[in-house]
Scaffold this motif. Structure first.
Motif: not given
Length: 214
Positions: A9-11, A89-96, A128-130, A132-138
């Motif tokens: 994440l580019s946070t 982004t933790h709240p979004a992680a917890a929601a999912n 994450c996109r909402e 504005d935190v870029p997400f890159r899957l590794q």
């Protein structure tokens, strides 16, 4: 079947602090009764005076407390500003139902997480996109899959460890920099740092820790 996902994440959270430190390792993220958010993290190496100056000026940090002081690392608690909490982004992680297993900040943020499904991962990525935190899957794999071969090392971890050893990165004094090895492997400094750290952890778990005392 649960998945283990590694992503970057580019946070902007702790960005200035990460520049001053060699590495940040987040131990805990929690919310206070007031609604404020706190992070507990280790800062490794670097100039601790510079790290604490960065904690004073970092836009994501409202206030901080030094919890533990050691020779090569320090444990801090930092309360986030409202601006910083909005980008967490933790709240979004917890929601999912996504559980963060490991969080390391070395410029960008390297995350290892347990994810219940690909749909949950895609929903988190969209969140994450909402923000504005870029997400890159590794990397993505099933939790039941072995992570690697001998000593639990993945191929990439073994490659990174061997390259660092051959270059003299583990010598005292060091004969190579992280950047020079990363350039040779054609990866970022952050990715190399994460591979070395995880590779060393796997070696310890499967050698030193794995040996039961007689």
């Amino acid at each position: 079947m649960p998945l283990i996902v590694e992503f970057e994440l580019s946070t902007p959270i702790l960005r200035e602090v990460a520049v001053a430190a060699s590495q940040l390792t987040v131990e805990q993220v929690y919310q206070l009764e007031t609604g404020a958010t706190k992070l507990v993290f280790w800062a490794t190496d670097g100039c601790f005076e510079a790290i604490e100056r960065a904690l004073e000026t970092d836009r994501s940090v409202d206030e901080y407390t030094l919890l533990e002081k050691m020779a090569a690392k320090r444990l801090y608690s930092a309360r986030l500003t409202e601006w910083g909490a909005d980008r967490l982004t933790h709240p979004a992680a917890a929601a999912n139902d996504i559980a963060f297993l490991e969080i390391t900040v070395t410029g960008d943020t390297q995350v290892r997480a347990r994810v219940p499904s690909r749909d949950a991962l895609f929903a988190y990525r969209e969140s994450c996109r909402e923000r504005d935190v870029p997400f890159r899957l590794q990397r993505i794999y099933h939790e039941t899959e072995p992570e690697g071969g001998q000593y639990g090392l993945t191929d990439r971890q073994q490659e990174a460890l061997l390259a660092a050893l051959e270059a003299g990165y583990f010598d005292v004094p060091r004969e190579a920099t992280l950047s020079s090895i990363a350039e040779r492997l054609e990866i970022s400094d952050q990715a190399l740092s994460a591979r070395l750290r995880r590779g060393q952890a796997n070696l310890l778990r499967n050698t030193v820790v794995g040996d039961d005392p007689i």
